[in-house]
Design an enzyme around this catalytic site. Structure first.
Site, mmCIF file in Angstrom:
data_model
loop_
_atom_site.group_PDB
_atom_site.id
_atom_site.type_symbol
_atom_site.label_atom_id
_atom_site.label_comp_id
_atom_site.label_asym_id
_atom_site.label_seq_id
_atom_site.Cartn_x
_atom_site.Cartn_y
_atom_site.Cartn_z
ATOM 1 C CE LYS A 282 -4.495 -1.313 1.722
ATOM 2 N NZ LYS A 282 -5.533 -1.057 2.714
ATOM 3 C CE LYS B 140 -6.134 -6.987 -1.547
ATOM 4 N NZ LYS B 140 -6.388 -6.757 -0.170
ATOM 5 C CE LYS C 48 -14.046 -2.277 0.036
ATOM 6 N NZ LYS C 48 -13.889 -2.063 1.453
HETATM 7 P P1 TYM Z 1 -11.022 -5.000 3.836
HETATM 8 O O1 TYM Z 1 -11.979 -3.898 4.096
HETATM 9 O O2 TYM Z 1 -9.939 -4.773 2.837
HETATM 10 O O3 TYM Z 1 -11.816 -6.276 3.350
HETATM 11 C C1 TYM Z 1 -12.912 -6.778 4.086
HETATM 12 C C2 TYM Z 1 -12.902 -8.294 4.051
HETATM 13 O O4 TYM Z 1 -12.973 -8.753 2.697
HETATM 14 C C3 TYM Z 1 -11.886 -9.651 2.449
HETATM 15 N N1 TYM Z 1 -11.442 -9.460 1.058
HETATM 16 C C4 TYM Z 1 -11.256 -10.467 0.189
HETATM 17 N N2 TYM Z 1 -11.431 -11.795 0.304
HETATM 18 C C5 TYM Z 1 -11.168 -12.561 -0.784
HETATM 19 N N3 TYM Z 1 -10.743 -12.036 -1.973
HETATM 20 C C6 TYM Z 1 -10.554 -10.708 -2.127
HETATM 21 N N4 TYM Z 1 -10.160 -10.217 -3.291
HETATM 22 C C7 TYM Z 1 -10.805 -9.851 -1.014
HETATM 23 N N5 TYM Z 1 -10.735 -8.514 -0.814
HETATM 24 C C8 TYM Z 1 -11.108 -8.296 0.461
HETATM 25 C C9 TYM Z 1 -10.793 -9.242 3.431
HETATM 26 O O5 TYM Z 1 -9.891 -10.299 3.668
HETATM 27 C C10 TYM Z 1 -11.609 -8.876 4.652
HETATM 28 O O6 TYM Z 1 -11.933 -10.041 5.389
HETATM 29 N N6 TYM Z 1 -7.922 -4.884 7.738
HETATM 30 C C11 TYM Z 1 -9.190 -5.381 7.283
HETATM 31 C C12 TYM Z 1 -10.372 -4.904 8.106
HETATM 32 C C13 TYM Z 1 -10.236 -5.104 9.586
HETATM 33 C C14 TYM Z 1 -10.423 -6.317 10.280
HETATM 34 C C15 TYM Z 1 -10.239 -5.988 11.656
HETATM 35 C C16 TYM Z 1 -10.723 -7.625 9.883
HETATM 36 C C17 TYM Z 1 -9.954 -4.145 10.493
HETATM 37 N N7 TYM Z 1 -9.957 -4.676 11.758
HETATM 38 C C18 TYM Z 1 -10.334 -6.983 12.636
HETATM 39 C C19 TYM Z 1 -10.821 -8.603 10.868
HETATM 40 C C20 TYM Z 1 -10.632 -8.269 12.225
HETATM 41 C C21 TYM Z 1 -9.399 -4.896 5.859
HETATM 42 O O7 TYM Z 1 -8.822 -3.945 5.413
HETATM 43 O O8 TYM Z 1 -10.400 -5.539 5.196
#
Ligand code: TYM
Length: 334
Positions: free
Chosen positions: A114, A198, A201
């Site tokens: 990032k 992957k 967004k």
């Molecule tokens: P975020 O907002 O990027 O994504 C949310 C969830 O979607 C999953 N995800 C995917 N799974 C499969 N293929 C993909 N291409 C894909 N893109 C996104 C992510 O793995 C996630 O589960 N840091 C985290 C958010 C967070 C969090 C937490 C998660 C903050 N605190 C505590 C668990 C526990 C994030 O940026 O997810």
């Protein structure tokens, strides 16, 4: 250790929810809601580690809650709330900043991706983001964390932090060591334009992803344009190893149609990818467009969504305050 199972997970309000979020996370959130107590959080404090336009952020928080509900989360069963409304996240994150090690954070590959080539210009928040993620989970003493594979390394760090806190403050089992729940089949949905990246967004081209709010026409166009392969579909997975885009389409089709990969290959082998794409668009339209319609409907009643968040915030705050009180005591803060 407390035997009580508790699920926690979070999603960033940074724009359109997409098929990766749906298959990697949201669909599992809904399944888990039937078996365990669950807390699902719109992680707005995480989102601001990269600049967010304030009006868009407000809109995206509500849209993410709408996404939660539209995929089947029930606000009367699970706690749905936004992170910044429970100040304990920021407080525990600070304490954990003092437990976590710089060497651990330096290993985080997502920061490297990032921050890009000019790390000096990345926010400090982006660097210590995984500590905030550990705080999110440990604030509720969550035992299970459903996420996509991209979050695996962050989860491992959360486990290390929990362990170190328990050791440093001589309180074995104070924080449960959280278990990642990562789907074996579709832990990483890949971009429709580049099967080695992957679906996300932040990728510039909207053609790289299926958004939950996409219309049937959008889905048809995007699937048609998706990269695949010029050869016919093979009858075995081995032949797909060097063809990540084709593998991705087959994986998504298998997951949405609920047919195993073997069954899909049996059905598709010898056919052109245009055949798979036609079938894939059909199953995606029937699974995804009702979710998108529901999101749009829910967004028509902003105050209903705000009410849901308010109730969730209150419930989350009670658990967070109780646990924080004990954390402060362990650390020696008065
Ligand atoms: P975020 O907002 O990027 O994504 C949310 C969830 O979607 C999953 N995800 C995917 N799974 C499969 N293929 C993909 N291409 C894909 N893109 C996104 C992510 O793995 C996630 O589960 N840091 C985290 C958010 C967070 C969090 C937490 C998660 C903050 N605190 C505590 C668990 C526990 C994030 O940026 O997810």
């Amino acid at each position: 250790m407390s035997k009580k199972k508790l699920v926690f997970s979070g999603v960033q309000p940074t724009g359109n929810l997409h098929l990766g979020n749906y298959l990697g996370a949201l669909r599992n959130f809904v399944k888990l809601q039937k078996e365990m107590n669950c807390i699902y959080c719109v992680v707005d404090l995480h989102a601001i580690t990269t600049f967010q336009n304030p009006d868009n952020l407000r809109k995206n928080v509500l849209e993410t809650v709408a996404g939660f509900i539209a995929t089947g989360l029930n606000p009367n069963k699970s706690i749905l709330f936004n992170q910044s409304s429970v100040s304990g996240h920021a407080e525990l994150a600070w304490i954990l900043n003092c437990v976590s090690r710089i060497g651990w954070l330096n290993r985080m590959t997502q920061f490297k991706d990032k921050a890009g080539s000019d790390k000096e210009k990345a926010s400090v928040g982006l660097y210590i983001y995984p500590n905030l993620m550990a705080a999110d989970i440990l604030l509720y003493k969550a035992t299970h964390v459903p996420v996509g594979a991209d979050q695996k390394q962050h989860l491992e760090l959360s486990r290390d932090i929990a362990q170190k806190f328990n050791n440093d403050f001589k309180c074995k089992d104070f924080f449960p060591i959280p278990e990642p729940l990562i789907s074996k089949k579709v832990s990483r949905v890949m971009s429709l334009r580049d099967g080695t990246k992957k679906m996300s967004k932040s990728e510039e081209s909207d053609y790289s992803r299926i958004n939950l709010k996409d219309s049937s026409d959008d889905i048809i166009k995007k699937v048609k344009k998706a990269k695949s392969d010029s050869e016919q579909i093979p009858d075995n997975l081995k032949s797909l190893e060097q063809k990540p885009e084709a593998m991705n389409l087959i994986n998504i089709y298998s997951e949405i149609s609920k047919n195993s990969l073997d069954e899909v290959l049996k059905e598709m082998s010898g056919k052109e990818y245009s055949y798979l794409k036609k079938k894939l668009a059909e199953v995606l339209i029937s699974e995804i467009t009702p979710v998108g319609k529901e999101i749009k409907k829910l967004l028509g009643d902003r105050s209903h969504l705000e009410q849901i968040l308010k109730k969730g915030n209150e419930k989350a705050n009670i658990i967070a305050e109780e646990n924080l009180k004990n954390v402060r005591e362990k650390v020696g803060l008065i």
